[in-house]
Design an enzyme around this catalytic site. Structure first.
Site, PDB file in Angstrom:
ATOM      1  N   GLN A 146       3.847 147.923 -59.486  1.00 29.89           N
ATOM      2  CA  GLN A 146       3.190 146.464 -59.436  1.00 29.89           C
ATOM      3  C   GLN A 146       1.706 146.575 -59.607  1.00 29.89           C
ATOM      4  OE1 GLN A 146       5.349 147.513 -56.906  1.00 29.89           O
ATOM      5  NE2 GLN A 146       7.196 146.270 -57.399  1.00 29.89           N
ATOM      6  N   GLY A 165      10.398 160.736 -60.887  1.00 32.54           N
ATOM      7  CA  GLY A 165      10.863 160.093 -59.638  1.00 32.54           C
ATOM      8  C   GLY A 165      11.132 158.641 -59.957  1.00 32.54           C
ATOM      9  N   TRP A 166      11.289 157.866 -58.892  1.00 33.06           N
ATOM     10  CA  TRP A 166      11.444 156.376 -59.246  1.00 33.06           C
ATOM     11  C   TRP A 166      10.186 155.714 -59.492  1.00 33.06           C
ATOM     12  CZ3 TRP A 166      15.911 153.951 -60.171  1.00 33.06           C
ATOM     13  CH2 TRP A 166      16.776 154.529 -59.804  1.00 33.06           C
ATOM     14  N   TRP A 418       1.670 140.362 -52.126  1.00 30.57           N
ATOM     15  CA  TRP A 418       2.312 141.697 -51.490  1.00 30.57           C
ATOM     16  C   TRP A 418       1.838 141.570 -49.972  1.00 30.57           C
ATOM     17  CZ3 TRP A 418       0.102 146.832 -50.134  1.00 30.57           C
ATOM     18  CH2 TRP A 418       1.043 147.686 -49.825  1.00 30.57           C
ATOM     19  N   ARG A 419       2.726 141.367 -49.126  1.00 26.61           N
ATOM     20  CA  ARG A 419       2.507 141.443 -47.747  1.00 26.61           C
ATOM     21  C   ARG A 419       3.035 143.122 -47.485  1.00 26.61           C
ATOM     22  NH1 ARG A 419       6.600 141.946 -43.414  1.00 26.61           N
ATOM     23  NH2 ARG A 419       5.328 141.961 -41.554  1.00 26.61           N
ATOM     24  N   GLU A 452       6.742 140.204 -52.690  1.00 23.54           N
ATOM     25  CA  GLU A 452       7.304 141.288 -51.639  1.00 23.54           C
ATOM     26  C   GLU A 452       6.886 141.003 -50.144  1.00 23.54           C
ATOM     27  OE1 GLU A 452       8.407 144.900 -54.323  1.00 23.54           O
ATOM     28  OE2 GLU A 452       6.119 144.803 -53.876  1.00 23.54           O
ATOM     29  N   HIS A 453       7.913 141.155 -49.464  1.00 19.15           N
ATOM     30  CA  HIS A 453       7.959 141.251 -47.919  1.00 19.15           C
ATOM     31  C   HIS A 453       7.508 140.215 -46.977  1.00 19.15           C
ATOM     32  CE1 HIS A 453       8.777 145.316 -49.328  1.00 19.15           C
ATOM     33  NE2 HIS A 453       7.820 145.542 -49.771  1.00 19.15           N
ATOM     34  N   GLU A 474      11.144 142.189 -53.170  1.00 25.11           N
ATOM     35  CA  GLU A 474      11.691 142.891 -52.016  1.00 25.11           C
ATOM     36  C   GLU A 474      11.465 142.224 -50.842  1.00 25.11           C
ATOM     37  OE1 GLU A 474      10.247 146.646 -51.537  1.00 25.11           O
ATOM     38  OE2 GLU A 474      11.278 147.395 -53.444  1.00 25.11           O
ATOM     39  N   TYR A 477      11.090 144.375 -45.154  1.00 23.40           N
ATOM     40  CA  TYR A 477      11.524 145.517 -44.556  1.00 23.40           C
ATOM     41  C   TYR A 477      11.769 145.458 -42.942  1.00 23.40           C
ATOM     42  CZ  TYR A 477      10.775 148.220 -48.969  1.00 23.40           C
ATOM     43  OH  TYR A 477      10.867 148.871 -50.269  1.00 23.40           O
TER      44      TYR A 477
END
Length: 576
Positions: A146, A165-166, A418-419, A452-453, A474, A477
């Site tokens: 992002q 990788g991802w 974004w948190r 996110e989050h 997302e 978490y």
């Protein structure tokens, strides 16, 4: 009869006048503006070794500096350069031409993930803009996630979006890629108003809006969403150098039914140009009251790279004001206020900013229009471009909401809210933030929304006739338990909620992911919530249980799913 001396004098004066009109040396070139110590401007006569040494020095400093205070802008005047530019954190690399083809880089402008052994899921906060690149190897890499736009670029070769990788990006707009884009392990991506030589691959959610030669295929196999044209869009303002050597800012105009780039084949780009003396050049340490006074005098703002601490809200009240950041200029509201508020006026542009929450909770980090705003702005909307928000990560930060849009007709163009889930000052009771985006205005259009989050709802949409083209989310978490993350009888909170009174809303290419690491038993009953009405429609949705850690029971309301340890990925072609 005149004397010889008089005739000689007349002749000399006439000759001098002629020289002054046609043969005198041209005026001195305009002075280079002082854009602060963290802006490097290169010209085509700058020795290659000098450029490469500076570029490498910046990269060494920024490669791993994910949450540091360093900010850099590397700017190239029109010309040709043989240079390899590796782009690290908080770095903008941009051309200073009116067209990307005015600045030619023969070498590379790339983002790698070597610092994480190829994992690009944390390659945030970097920008490549307004350049033409001929990669020495035939292909360039932009392995990002992002807040890393690849914008207004002409790549004369292939483009790779991963590093083995991802990767969890990303955003490409107003660009031409002559070769193929190879998405590799990219989980999701938005490409807007661009031209491609081809596209290969896709993991969960690849969205193409107004893209020439977008890939064929039927969702979800491959996971492609194609929208033929962008209904209403405006490109990001940018700094450039005119033919006389003066620095100016081009302010693009509104495009409707857009497809392909705004600049190819000598196209006349809609918009206008503003001289730099119309802008207050804001350096870190500039007092907030001085900035506000400049706005009151009718000035626009050009924020130079660095961290700008604010002791009060910057209030934008004049129609058409431009607020443009270089090098991911960062605003921090230190006293629990908003960083920026925009009145309910026409044509304001906010671009190229990172807003970091301060330690005292802000009611909102940015507000567009006051509560109850009702004016129409369809002919000249407010637009936000590459505007990113961060709560925690660089230190303790708090906010109740992040971005609140009360005005109507607003256009969002690459937003990441974004948190933080890693870094400094994180935890369920540390970097607190209830909601990400709240839209109360009507006819708001968003291209590339990443949220996110957040601890409750990620996105809340109360306005009519809203449109979202690509959503990536997302869920938090870190809910410590199901009881801590529930409301009423519902487990969890939706990632994207359309208000119960909304009659018309539409979204294309929407994805939400769950990964409940603090308590893997946590369940989200649904990722998307909306009234079941004919005018509220979703196209191409996906939910994912990342690593099978936690469950999203349904995709929309009680439809679709689950995503869990057994069925990691759930698709829904349409709703209702």
């Amino acid at each position: 009869m005149r004397s010889r001396s008089v005739r000689a004098l007349i002749t000399a004066v006439a000759a001098a006048a002629c020289l002054s009109l046609s043969q005198a040396p041209s005026a001195a070139p305009p002075a280079v503006p002082d854009l602060g110590p963290y802006v490097s401007v290169f010209g085509p006569t700058t020795p290659r070794a000098v450029i490469q040494r500076k570029v490498d020095e910046v990269f060494r400093r920024q490669e791993r500096d994910q949450f540091g205070a360093g900010r850099q802008a590397l700017l190239f005047k029109p010309g040709t350069y043989d240079v390899d530019v590796n782009v690290g954190f908080s770095t903008q690399v941009a051309g200073l031409g009116m067209s990307p083809d005015d600045v030619v880089v023969r070498g590379a402008v790339h983002a790698e993930a070597d610092w994480r052994q190829g994992d690009a899921t944390q390659n945030f906060w970097r920008e490549a803009e307004n350049l033409s690149v001929t990669p020495a190897s035939g292909a360039d890499r932009w392995a990002v996630s992002q807040a890393a736009p690849y914008r207004r670029m002409h790549l004369r070769g292939d483009l790779r979006l991963d590093d083995g990788g991802w990767a969890s990006g990303g955003f490409l707009a107003d660009s031409r890629v002559d070769g193929r884009v190879r998405s590799g392990t990219q989980q999701q991506w938005l490409t807007r108003d661009s031209s491609l030589g081809g596209w290969t691959g896709g993991t969960w959610n690849m969205v193409f809006v107004g893209v020439r030669n977008a890939p064929a295929g039927t969702f979800p196999h491959p996971p492609y969403t194609r929208v033929e044209r962008a209904p209403r869009v405006r490109e990001k303002p940018f700094l450039y150098v005119d033919r006389a050597g003066a620095y100016r800012v081009f302010v693009p105009g509104l495009r409707t039914a857009a497809r392909g780039t705004s600049w190819e084949r000598g196209a006349r780009q809609p918009g206008s140009s503003r001289p730099l003396d119309r802008f207050l050049v804001v350096r870190p340490g500039t007092r907030t009251d001085r900035i506000q006074a400049a706005l009151a005098r009718g000035k626009d703002l050009l924020l130079t790279p660095g961290v700008h601490h604010l002791d009060r809200t910057l209030r934008i009240t004049r129609p058409g004001t431009v607020v443009l950041g270089l090098g991911l200029a960062t605003l921090v509201p230190d006293r629990g206020t908003s960083a920026l508020s925009v009145a309910d006026v026409d044509g304001v542009r906010v671009a190229g900013l990172l807003v970091d929450a301060g330690p005292v909770a802000s009611p909102a980090l940015m507000e567009i229009g006051p509560p109850g705003a009702r004016r129409r702005h369809d002919r000249d909307p407010v637009s936000l471009h590459d505007v990113f928000f961060r709560i925690g990560g660089a230190g303790v930060g708090r906010a109740v909401r992040t971005l609140v849009v009360n005005s109507s007709d607003v256009i969002g163009d690459d937003l990441w809210l974004w948190r933080a889930d890693h870094g400094s000052g994180i935890g369920w009771t540390a970097n607190t933030a209830s909601e990400g985006l709240v839209v109360n205005g009507d006819r708001v259009t968003l291209y590339g929304l990443f949220v996110e989050h957040y601890q409750r709802r990620q996105t809340v949409w109360n306005g009519e006739d809203g449109r979202t083209y690509f959503f990536q989310n997302e869920l938090p978490y870190d809910p410590p338990s199901q009881a801590a993350w529930s409301h009423g009888t519902a487990r969890g909170y939706p990632a994207y909620e359309v208000g119960g009174r909304v009659a018309r809303h539409e979204g294309w290419g929407l994805g939400s992911y769950g990964h409940f690491t603090a308590d893997p038993r946590v369940v989200a009953d649904r990722a998307f919530a909306a009234p079941r009405r004919a005018g509220v429609r979703f196209h191409h949705l996906v939910t994912v249980s990342l690593g099978g850690t936690g469950t999203i029971r349904h995709v929309v309301n009680d439809t679709g799913g689950p995503s869990d340890a057994i069925t990691n990925v759930a698709y829904l072609r349409s709703y209702p």
